[in-house]
Design a protein around this motif. Structure first.
Motif, PDB file in Angstrom:
ATOM      1  N   PHE A  70       0.811  -1.222   0.000  1.00 60.45           N
ATOM      2  CA  PHE A  70       0.000   0.000   0.000  1.00 60.45           C
ATOM      3  C   PHE A  70       0.846   1.275   0.000  1.00 60.45           C
ATOM      4  O   PHE A  70       0.738   2.103  -0.915  1.00 60.45           O
ATOM      5  CB  PHE A  70      -0.964  -0.041   1.190  1.00 60.45           C
ATOM      6  N   PRO A  71       1.719   1.497   0.977  1.00 60.68           N
ATOM      7  CA  PRO A  71       2.502   2.747   0.950  1.00 60.68           C
ATOM      8  C   PRO A  71       3.514   2.778  -0.180  1.00 60.68           C
ATOM      9  O   PRO A  71       3.866   3.853  -0.676  1.00 60.68           O
ATOM     10  CB  PRO A  71       3.194   2.761   2.320  1.00 60.68           C
ATOM     11  N   SER A  72       3.978   1.598  -0.602  1.00 59.79           N
ATOM     12  CA  SER A  72       4.995   1.548  -1.652  1.00 59.79           C
ATOM     13  C   SER A  72       4.447   2.060  -2.979  1.00 59.79           C
ATOM     14  O   SER A  72       5.087   2.857  -3.668  1.00 59.79           O
ATOM     15  CB  SER A  72       5.506   0.111  -1.802  1.00 59.79           C
ATOM     16  N   ALA A  96      12.594  -7.491  -3.999  1.00 57.69           N
ATOM     17  CA  ALA A  96      11.575  -8.541  -3.875  1.00 57.69           C
ATOM     18  C   ALA A  96      12.220  -9.919  -3.862  1.00 57.69           C
ATOM     19  O   ALA A  96      11.836 -10.802  -3.064  1.00 57.69           O
ATOM     20  CB  ALA A  96      10.571  -8.432  -5.020  1.00 57.69           C
ATOM     21  N   GLY A  97      13.212 -10.117  -4.737  1.00 55.53           N
ATOM     22  CA  GLY A  97      13.926 -11.397  -4.745  1.00 55.53           C
ATOM     23  C   GLY A  97      14.652 -11.644  -3.439  1.00 55.53           C
ATOM     24  O   GLY A  97      14.618 -12.764  -2.892  1.00 55.53           O
ATOM     25  N   SER A  98      15.284 -10.618  -2.915  1.00 55.04           N
ATOM     26  CA  SER A  98      16.010 -10.757  -1.644  1.00 55.04           C
ATOM     27  C   SER A  98      15.047 -11.071  -0.503  1.00 55.04           C
ATOM     28  O   SER A  98      15.343 -11.899   0.376  1.00 55.04           O
ATOM     29  CB  SER A  98      16.774  -9.464  -1.332  1.00 55.04           C
ATOM     30  N   ALA A  99      13.872 -10.425  -0.509  1.00 53.26           N
ATOM     31  CA  ALA A  99      12.877 -10.675   0.538  1.00 53.26           C
ATOM     32  C   ALA A  99      12.405 -12.127   0.506  1.00 53.26           C
ATOM     33  O   ALA A  99      12.222 -12.757   1.561  1.00 53.26           O
ATOM     34  CB  ALA A  99      11.693  -9.724   0.369  1.00 53.26           C
ATOM     35  N   GLY A 118       8.304  -6.684   3.889  1.00 52.30           N
ATOM     36  CA  GLY A 118       9.362  -6.231   2.992  1.00 52.30           C
ATOM     37  C   GLY A 118       9.091  -6.611   1.550  1.00 52.30           C
ATOM     38  O   GLY A 118       9.379  -5.837   0.624  1.00 52.30           O
ATOM     39  N   LEU A 119       8.515  -7.799   1.347  1.00 50.76           N
ATOM     40  CA  LEU A 119       8.161  -8.238  -0.003  1.00 50.76           C
ATOM     41  C   LEU A 119       7.132  -7.303  -0.615  1.00 50.76           C
ATOM     42  O   LEU A 119       7.249  -6.896  -1.776  1.00 50.76           O
ATOM     43  CB  LEU A 119       7.618  -9.672   0.047  1.00 50.76           C
ATOM     44  N   GLY A 120       6.095  -6.950   0.154  1.00 53.47           N
ATOM     45  CA  GLY A 120       5.086  -6.021  -0.340  1.00 53.47           C
ATOM     46  C   GLY A 120       5.671  -4.646  -0.622  1.00 53.47           C
ATOM     47  O   GLY A 120       5.354  -4.016  -1.636  1.00 53.47           O
ATOM     48  N   LEU A 121       6.548  -4.192   0.271  1.00 54.01           N
ATOM     49  CA  LEU A 121       7.184  -2.885   0.116  1.00 54.01           C
ATOM     50  C   LEU A 121       8.015  -2.837  -1.168  1.00 54.01           C
ATOM     51  O   LEU A 121       7.993  -1.854  -1.916  1.00 54.01           O
ATOM     52  CB  LEU A 121       8.065  -2.612   1.328  1.00 54.01           C
TER      53      LEU A 121
END
Length: 415
Positions: A70-72, A96-99, A118-121
Protein backbone atom coordinates in the motif's frame (compact mmCIF):
# COMPACT_ATOMS: atom_id res chain seq x y z
CA UNK A 1 15.44 2.77 -43.19
CA UNK A 2 17.46 3.56 -40.08
CA UNK A 3 16.15 3.42 -36.51
CA UNK A 4 16.46 7.19 -36.23
CA UNK A 5 14.36 7.70 -39.38
CA UNK A 6 11.71 5.27 -38.10
CA UNK A 7 11.54 7.09 -34.78
CA UNK A 8 11.22 10.48 -36.46
CA UNK A 9 8.35 9.27 -38.65
CA UNK A 10 6.50 8.02 -35.55
CA UNK A 11 6.78 11.28 -33.63
CA UNK A 12 9.98 10.23 -31.85
CA UNK A 13 8.71 6.71 -31.04
CA UNK A 14 10.04 3.48 -32.51
CA UNK A 15 7.54 1.17 -34.28
CA UNK A 16 5.62 -1.03 -31.86
CA UNK A 17 7.23 -4.24 -33.14
CA UNK A 18 10.67 -2.87 -32.26
CA UNK A 19 9.76 -2.06 -28.65
CA UNK A 20 7.71 -5.25 -28.18
CA UNK A 21 10.75 -7.26 -26.95
CA UNK A 22 11.32 -4.66 -24.21
CA UNK A 23 7.64 -4.81 -23.21
CA UNK A 24 7.89 -8.60 -23.02
CA UNK A 25 11.01 -8.18 -20.89
CA UNK A 26 9.02 -5.99 -18.50
CA UNK A 27 6.15 -8.50 -18.60
CA UNK A 28 8.48 -11.26 -17.46
CA UNK A 29 9.58 -9.06 -14.54
CA UNK A 30 5.93 -8.37 -13.72
CA UNK A 31 5.11 -12.08 -13.85
CA UNK A 32 7.82 -12.87 -11.30
CA UNK A 33 6.80 -9.84 -9.21
CA UNK A 34 3.19 -11.04 -9.15
CA UNK A 35 4.15 -14.68 -8.53
CA UNK A 36 6.21 -13.65 -5.52
CA UNK A 37 3.00 -12.36 -3.88
CA UNK A 38 0.38 -14.93 -4.93
CA UNK A 39 2.47 -18.12 -4.68
CA UNK A 40 1.54 -18.28 -0.99
CA UNK A 41 -2.07 -19.05 -1.87
CA UNK A 42 -1.51 -22.60 -3.16
CA UNK A 43 1.33 -23.09 -0.64
CA UNK A 44 -0.74 -22.20 2.45
CA UNK A 45 -2.01 -25.74 3.17
CA UNK A 46 1.59 -27.03 3.29
CA UNK A 47 2.91 -24.02 5.24
CA UNK A 48 0.02 -24.20 7.71
CA UNK A 49 0.57 -27.90 8.29
CA UNK A 50 4.35 -27.58 8.73
CA UNK A 51 4.34 -24.54 11.03
CA UNK A 52 1.16 -25.49 12.88
CA UNK A 53 -0.79 -22.22 12.85
CA UNK A 54 -4.49 -21.51 12.17
CA UNK A 55 -6.44 -20.02 9.27
CA UNK A 56 -6.27 -16.48 10.70
CA UNK A 57 -2.48 -16.49 10.54
CA UNK A 58 -2.63 -17.96 7.03
CA UNK A 59 -4.91 -15.16 5.85
CA UNK A 60 -2.67 -12.58 7.52
CA UNK A 61 0.15 -13.52 5.11
CA UNK A 62 -1.66 -11.40 2.51
CA UNK A 63 -2.38 -8.66 5.04
CA UNK A 64 1.35 -8.22 5.73
CA UNK A 65 2.15 -8.21 2.01
CA UNK A 66 -0.64 -5.65 1.39
CA UNK A 67 0.50 -3.52 4.32
CA UNK A 68 3.87 -3.11 2.60
CA UNK A 69 2.41 -2.84 -0.90
CA UNK A 70 0.00 0.00 0.00
CA UNK A 71 2.50 2.75 0.95
CA UNK A 72 4.99 1.55 -1.65
CA UNK A 73 2.62 2.09 -4.60
CA UNK A 74 1.31 5.30 -3.11
CA UNK A 75 4.72 6.89 -2.67
CA UNK A 76 6.64 5.23 -5.51
CA UNK A 77 6.84 8.62 -7.24
CA UNK A 78 9.20 9.85 -4.51
CA UNK A 79 11.63 7.01 -5.32
CA UNK A 80 11.45 7.25 -9.13
CA UNK A 81 11.81 11.06 -8.90
CA UNK A 82 15.30 10.48 -7.47
CA UNK A 83 16.65 7.40 -9.23
CA UNK A 84 14.71 7.19 -12.58
CA UNK A 85 12.05 4.65 -13.58
CA UNK A 86 14.56 2.03 -14.76
CA UNK A 87 16.52 2.03 -11.53
CA UNK A 88 13.24 1.88 -9.57
CA UNK A 89 12.29 -1.26 -11.50
CA UNK A 90 15.71 -2.80 -10.83
CA UNK A 91 15.50 -1.86 -7.13
CA UNK A 92 11.98 -3.30 -6.81
CA UNK A 93 12.87 -6.60 -8.49
CA UNK A 94 16.16 -7.00 -6.63
CA UNK A 95 14.56 -6.23 -3.24
CA UNK A 96 11.57 -8.54 -3.88
CA UNK A 97 13.93 -11.40 -4.75
CA UNK A 98 16.01 -10.76 -1.64
CA UNK A 99 12.88 -10.68 0.54
CA UNK A 100 11.78 -14.07 -0.81
CA UNK A 101 15.21 -15.60 -0.19
CA UNK A 102 15.20 -14.25 3.37
CA UNK A 103 11.64 -15.46 3.93
CA UNK A 104 12.56 -18.98 2.82
CA UNK A 105 14.97 -19.17 5.76
CA UNK A 106 12.69 -17.63 8.42
CA UNK A 107 11.75 -19.95 11.28
CA UNK A 108 9.65 -17.62 13.47
CA UNK A 109 6.36 -15.87 12.74
CA UNK A 110 7.86 -12.46 13.49
CA UNK A 111 10.57 -13.11 10.93
CA UNK A 112 8.01 -14.30 8.35
CA UNK A 113 5.82 -11.23 8.96
CA UNK A 114 8.79 -8.87 8.54
CA UNK A 115 9.84 -10.60 5.31
CA UNK A 116 6.26 -10.51 3.94
CA UNK A 117 6.02 -6.78 4.72
CA UNK A 118 9.36 -6.23 2.99
CA UNK A 119 8.16 -8.24 0.00
CA UNK A 120 5.09 -6.02 -0.34
CA UNK A 121 7.18 -2.88 0.12
CA UNK A 122 9.58 -3.98 -2.64
CA UNK A 123 6.90 -5.22 -5.05
CA UNK A 124 4.83 -2.06 -4.90
CA UNK A 125 7.56 0.09 -6.44
CA UNK A 126 7.43 -1.84 -9.71
CA UNK A 127 4.05 -1.17 -11.32
CA UNK A 128 3.94 2.67 -11.46
CA UNK A 129 7.52 2.76 -12.81
CA UNK A 130 6.85 0.03 -15.38
CA UNK A 131 3.65 1.63 -16.71
CA UNK A 132 5.39 4.98 -17.00
CA UNK A 133 8.27 3.30 -18.86
CA UNK A 134 5.87 1.67 -21.34
CA UNK A 135 3.96 4.90 -22.05
CA UNK A 136 7.27 6.64 -22.76
CA UNK A 137 8.54 3.88 -25.08
CA UNK A 138 5.31 3.31 -27.00
CA UNK A 139 3.49 5.81 -29.21
CA UNK A 140 0.20 7.00 -27.63
CA UNK A 141 -1.82 5.29 -30.36
CA UNK A 142 -0.34 1.95 -29.20
CA UNK A 143 -0.60 2.44 -25.44
CA UNK A 144 -3.57 0.08 -25.22
CA UNK A 145 -1.63 -2.73 -26.89
CA UNK A 146 1.53 -2.14 -24.90
CA UNK A 147 -0.25 -2.14 -21.54
CA UNK A 148 -2.42 -5.11 -22.59
CA UNK A 149 0.71 -7.18 -23.31
CA UNK A 150 2.16 -6.17 -19.95
CA UNK A 151 -1.10 -6.96 -18.11
CA UNK A 152 -1.07 -10.54 -19.42
CA UNK A 153 1.46 -11.26 -16.65
CA UNK A 154 -0.94 -11.36 -13.66
CA UNK A 155 -3.48 -13.44 -15.59
CA UNK A 156 -0.77 -15.95 -16.48
CA UNK A 157 0.47 -15.78 -12.88
CA UNK A 158 -2.93 -16.83 -11.52
CA UNK A 159 -2.81 -19.90 -13.78
CA UNK A 160 0.77 -21.06 -13.30
CA UNK A 161 1.20 -20.32 -9.57
CA UNK A 162 -0.65 -23.51 -8.48
CA UNK A 163 1.28 -25.56 -11.05
CA UNK A 164 4.62 -24.20 -9.81
CA UNK A 165 3.49 -24.98 -6.26
CA UNK A 166 2.81 -28.57 -7.28
CA UNK A 167 6.36 -28.90 -8.65
CA UNK A 168 7.78 -27.36 -5.47
CA UNK A 169 5.98 -29.79 -3.19
CA UNK A 170 6.71 -32.85 -5.35
CA UNK A 171 10.41 -32.27 -6.00
CA UNK A 172 11.52 -30.23 -3.03
CA UNK A 173 10.01 -28.08 -0.25
CA UNK A 174 8.10 -24.81 -0.25
CA UNK A 175 11.14 -23.11 1.26
CA UNK A 176 13.41 -24.17 -1.60
CA UNK A 177 10.72 -23.16 -4.08
CA UNK A 178 10.52 -19.63 -2.66
CA UNK A 179 14.31 -19.45 -2.72
CA UNK A 180 14.40 -20.38 -6.42
CA UNK A 181 11.79 -17.73 -7.31
CA UNK A 182 13.78 -15.20 -5.25
CA UNK A 183 17.01 -15.94 -7.11
CA UNK A 184 15.16 -15.73 -10.45
CA UNK A 185 14.01 -12.23 -9.48
CA UNK A 186 17.56 -11.22 -8.55
CA UNK A 187 18.96 -12.54 -11.84
CA UNK A 188 16.25 -10.77 -13.85
CA UNK A 189 16.93 -7.52 -11.97
CA UNK A 190 20.61 -7.70 -12.98
CA UNK A 191 19.70 -8.54 -16.60
CA UNK A 192 17.24 -5.65 -16.82
CA UNK A 193 19.81 -3.31 -15.32
CA UNK A 194 22.28 -4.33 -18.03
CA UNK A 195 20.01 -4.84 -21.07
CA UNK A 196 16.77 -2.99 -20.33
CA UNK A 197 15.99 0.07 -22.40
CA UNK A 198 13.87 3.11 -21.63
CA UNK A 199 12.87 4.34 -18.20
CA UNK A 200 15.48 7.11 -18.10
CA UNK A 201 12.90 9.70 -17.06
CA UNK A 202 12.04 10.49 -13.45
CA UNK A 203 8.72 10.26 -11.66
CA UNK A 204 6.65 12.94 -9.93
CA UNK A 205 5.97 12.71 -6.17
CA UNK A 206 2.38 12.55 -4.94
CA UNK A 207 0.84 16.00 -4.41
CA UNK A 208 -0.81 16.16 -0.94
CA UNK A 209 -3.31 18.74 -2.26
CA UNK A 210 -4.63 16.20 -4.78
CA UNK A 211 -4.92 13.65 -2.00
CA UNK A 212 -7.10 16.03 0.03
CA UNK A 213 -9.37 16.71 -2.97
CA UNK A 214 -10.27 13.04 -3.32
CA UNK A 215 -10.60 12.39 0.41
CA UNK A 216 -13.38 15.01 0.45
CA UNK A 217 -15.36 13.18 -2.29
CA UNK A 218 -18.09 10.76 -1.09
CA UNK A 219 -18.00 9.05 -4.52
CA UNK A 220 -14.30 8.32 -4.05
CA UNK A 221 -14.96 6.46 -0.78
CA UNK A 222 -17.75 4.51 -2.47
CA UNK A 223 -15.32 3.46 -5.21
CA UNK A 224 -12.77 2.38 -2.57
CA UNK A 225 -15.47 0.18 -0.99
CA UNK A 226 -16.46 -1.35 -4.34
CA UNK A 227 -12.87 -1.91 -5.49
CA UNK A 228 -11.95 -3.41 -2.11
CA UNK A 229 -14.67 -6.04 -2.35
CA UNK A 230 -14.00 -6.60 -6.06
CA UNK A 231 -10.34 -7.29 -5.25
CA UNK A 232 -11.56 -9.61 -2.51
CA UNK A 233 -13.69 -11.42 -5.13
CA UNK A 234 -10.54 -12.07 -7.19
CA UNK A 235 -7.38 -11.94 -5.05
CA UNK A 236 -9.06 -12.65 -1.71
CA UNK A 237 -11.00 -15.67 -2.92
CA UNK A 238 -7.95 -16.94 -4.82
CA UNK A 239 -5.82 -16.55 -1.69
CA UNK A 240 -8.03 -18.64 0.57
CA UNK A 241 -9.63 -21.11 -1.86
CA UNK A 242 -6.87 -23.76 -1.65
CA UNK A 243 -7.26 -23.86 2.15
CA UNK A 244 -11.01 -24.32 1.78
CA UNK A 245 -10.61 -27.10 -0.77
CA UNK A 246 -7.92 -28.96 1.17
CA UNK A 247 -8.95 -28.50 4.81
CA UNK A 248 -12.67 -27.88 4.34
CA UNK A 249 -13.54 -30.22 1.46
CA UNK A 250 -10.89 -32.89 1.93
CA UNK A 251 -9.48 -32.53 -1.59
CA UNK A 252 -5.82 -33.44 -1.94
CA UNK A 253 -3.40 -30.56 -2.52
CA UNK A 254 -2.46 -31.55 -6.09
CA UNK A 255 -6.10 -31.72 -7.21
CA UNK A 256 -6.88 -28.43 -5.46
CA UNK A 257 -3.99 -26.69 -7.22
CA UNK A 258 -5.02 -28.05 -10.63
CA UNK A 259 -8.59 -26.92 -10.02
CA UNK A 260 -7.40 -23.46 -8.96
CA UNK A 261 -5.28 -23.16 -12.10
CA UNK A 262 -8.00 -24.35 -14.50
CA UNK A 263 -10.59 -22.04 -12.97
CA UNK A 264 -8.53 -19.02 -14.03
CA UNK A 265 -8.16 -19.85 -17.74
CA UNK A 266 -11.35 -18.17 -18.92
CA UNK A 267 -10.64 -15.02 -16.91
CA UNK A 268 -8.07 -14.02 -19.54
CA UNK A 269 -10.74 -13.26 -22.17
CA UNK A 270 -13.67 -12.16 -19.97
CA UNK A 271 -12.64 -8.45 -19.68
CA UNK A 272 -13.23 -8.06 -23.45
CA UNK A 273 -16.98 -8.82 -23.45
CA UNK A 274 -17.25 -7.04 -20.09
CA UNK A 275 -15.86 -3.85 -21.64
CA UNK A 276 -18.31 -4.15 -24.54
CA UNK A 277 -21.25 -4.60 -22.15
CA UNK A 278 -20.10 -1.56 -20.18
CA UNK A 279 -20.06 0.57 -23.33
CA UNK A 280 -23.45 -0.81 -24.33
CA UNK A 281 -25.43 -0.58 -21.09
CA UNK A 282 -23.39 1.86 -19.01
CA UNK A 283 -20.23 1.36 -16.98
CA UNK A 284 -21.88 2.06 -13.64
CA UNK A 285 -24.59 -0.51 -14.22
CA UNK A 286 -22.05 -3.08 -15.43
CA UNK A 287 -19.76 -2.45 -12.46
CA UNK A 288 -22.55 -2.96 -9.92
CA UNK A 289 -24.00 -5.99 -11.72
CA UNK A 290 -20.60 -7.73 -11.90
CA UNK A 291 -19.92 -7.24 -8.17
CA UNK A 292 -23.44 -8.38 -7.27
CA UNK A 293 -23.13 -11.59 -9.32
CA UNK A 294 -19.60 -12.21 -8.00
CA UNK A 295 -20.95 -11.98 -4.45
CA UNK A 296 -23.87 -14.28 -5.21
CA UNK A 297 -21.43 -16.83 -6.67
CA UNK A 298 -18.99 -16.53 -3.75
CA UNK A 299 -21.66 -17.55 -1.20
CA UNK A 300 -22.19 -21.05 -2.71
CA UNK A 301 -18.42 -21.71 -2.59
CA UNK A 302 -18.75 -21.68 1.19
CA UNK A 303 -21.94 -23.78 1.27
CA UNK A 304 -21.75 -26.41 -1.46
CA UNK A 305 -19.67 -29.49 -2.19
CA UNK A 306 -19.14 -31.83 -5.11
CA UNK A 307 -20.14 -30.80 -8.64
CA UNK A 308 -22.13 -27.69 -7.58
CA UNK A 309 -19.01 -26.43 -5.76
CA UNK A 310 -16.88 -27.02 -8.85
CA UNK A 311 -19.37 -25.05 -10.96
CA UNK A 312 -19.22 -22.13 -8.53
CA UNK A 313 -15.41 -22.25 -8.42
CA UNK A 314 -15.27 -21.91 -12.22
CA UNK A 315 -18.07 -19.35 -12.67
CA UNK A 316 -17.14 -17.00 -9.82
CA UNK A 317 -13.77 -15.74 -11.18
CA UNK A 318 -15.20 -15.40 -14.70
CA UNK A 319 -17.80 -12.96 -13.38
CA UNK A 320 -15.54 -11.26 -10.83
CA UNK A 321 -13.01 -9.96 -13.40
CA UNK A 322 -15.84 -8.32 -15.37
CA UNK A 323 -16.02 -5.62 -12.69
CA UNK A 324 -12.70 -3.97 -13.50
CA UNK A 325 -12.96 -2.56 -17.07
CA UNK A 326 -16.11 -0.59 -16.25
CA UNK A 327 -14.98 0.29 -12.72
CA UNK A 328 -11.70 1.78 -13.96
CA UNK A 329 -13.64 3.83 -16.50
CA UNK A 330 -15.95 5.17 -13.74
CA UNK A 331 -13.05 5.81 -11.36
CA UNK A 332 -11.11 7.74 -14.00
CA UNK A 333 -14.01 10.17 -14.44
CA UNK A 334 -13.94 11.28 -10.77
CA UNK A 335 -10.98 13.58 -11.26
CA UNK A 336 -11.78 14.67 -14.78
CA UNK A 337 -9.14 14.67 -17.51
CA UNK A 338 -6.45 16.21 -15.28
CA UNK A 339 -6.81 14.10 -12.15
CA UNK A 340 -8.30 10.86 -13.50
CA UNK A 341 -4.98 9.03 -13.25
CA UNK A 342 -4.51 10.33 -9.69
CA UNK A 343 -7.89 8.86 -8.71
CA UNK A 344 -6.72 5.42 -9.84
CA UNK A 345 -3.33 5.82 -8.13
CA UNK A 346 -4.94 6.70 -4.80
CA UNK A 347 -7.88 4.29 -4.84
CA UNK A 348 -6.19 1.05 -5.86
CA UNK A 349 -3.53 0.84 -3.10
CA UNK A 350 -6.19 1.43 -0.43
CA UNK A 351 -8.54 -1.09 -2.01
CA UNK A 352 -5.74 -3.65 -2.35
CA UNK A 353 -4.91 -3.29 1.35
CA UNK A 354 -8.54 -4.00 2.31
CA UNK A 355 -9.56 -6.50 -0.37
CA UNK A 356 -6.25 -8.31 -0.73
CA UNK A 357 -5.13 -8.13 2.90
CA UNK A 358 -7.84 -7.45 5.48
CA UNK A 359 -10.53 -9.58 3.84
CA UNK A 360 -8.44 -12.80 3.55
CA UNK A 361 -7.49 -12.34 7.22
CA UNK A 362 -11.18 -11.98 8.14
CA UNK A 363 -12.05 -15.09 6.11
CA UNK A 364 -9.34 -16.98 7.97
CA UNK A 365 -10.51 -15.61 11.33
CA UNK A 366 -14.07 -16.73 10.68
CA UNK A 367 -12.63 -20.08 9.58
CA UNK A 368 -10.92 -20.51 12.95
CA UNK A 369 -14.05 -19.42 14.83
CA UNK A 370 -16.55 -21.44 12.78
CA UNK A 371 -15.33 -22.89 9.44
CA UNK A 372 -13.77 -21.56 6.25
CA UNK A 373 -17.04 -21.98 4.38
CA UNK A 374 -18.61 -19.41 6.71
CA UNK A 375 -15.77 -17.04 5.85
CA UNK A 376 -16.59 -17.30 2.15
CA UNK A 377 -20.28 -16.76 2.88
CA UNK A 378 -19.37 -13.62 4.83
CA UNK A 379 -17.24 -12.33 1.94
CA UNK A 380 -20.01 -13.04 -0.58
CA UNK A 381 -22.60 -11.26 1.57
CA UNK A 382 -20.26 -8.26 1.90
CA UNK A 383 -19.89 -8.05 -1.90
CA UNK A 384 -23.64 -8.38 -2.44
CA UNK A 385 -24.47 -5.77 0.20
CA UNK A 386 -21.96 -3.30 -1.23
CA UNK A 387 -23.35 -3.79 -4.74
CA UNK A 388 -26.94 -3.20 -3.56
CA UNK A 389 -25.83 -0.11 -1.61
CA UNK A 390 -24.01 1.25 -4.66
CA UNK A 391 -27.07 0.61 -6.87
CA UNK A 392 -29.28 2.58 -4.45
CA UNK A 393 -26.80 5.47 -4.24
CA UNK A 394 -26.36 5.63 -8.01
CA UNK A 395 -30.14 5.57 -8.53
CA UNK A 396 -30.55 8.45 -6.07
CA UNK A 397 -27.84 10.39 -7.92
CA UNK A 398 -29.67 9.90 -11.21
CA UNK A 399 -32.96 11.02 -9.65
CA UNK A 400 -31.27 14.09 -8.16
CA UNK A 401 -29.74 14.94 -11.54
CA UNK A 402 -33.14 14.67 -13.22
CA UNK A 403 -34.70 16.94 -10.59
CA UNK A 404 -32.01 19.55 -11.21
CA UNK A 405 -32.67 19.43 -14.95
CA UNK A 406 -36.47 19.83 -14.67
CA UNK A 407 -36.46 23.47 -13.40
CA UNK A 408 -34.04 24.37 -16.17
CA UNK A 409 -36.31 22.77 -18.75
CA UNK A 410 -39.33 24.67 -17.35
CA UNK A 411 -37.43 27.96 -17.54
CA UNK A 412 -36.45 27.23 -21.14
CA UNK A 413 -40.08 26.37 -21.99
CA UNK A 414 -41.37 29.55 -20.31
CA UNK A 415 -38.86 31.64 -22.16
Amino acid sequence: MTIGTQATENGGYLPFRRVLPQILFLSSLFLLNFLSRIIFSPLLPQIERELGFGHTVSGSFFLWISAGYFPSVLFSGFVSARITFKRTIVLSTLAAGSALVILSHCETMNGIRAALFGLGLASGLYLPAALSTITRMVAPSFWGRGIAVHELAPNIGFIIAPLICGVMVEWSTWRHGLEVIGFCLIVMAVLYGLKGRGGKDRGVPLDPAVFRVFLAMPQFWLMILLFSLAICSTMGVYAMLPLLLVTGQGIDADSANRLLSLSRFCTIIMPLPAGWLGDRYGNRQMMVAALLLAGLLTIPIGLLSGVPLLAAVFLQPMVAVCFFPSAFAVLSTLGGRKLGAAAVSLCIPMAFLIGGGVMPTLIGGIGDRFNLGAGFVFAGLAMTTAAVLAAIILRLEVARTMECKEPTNREDTGA
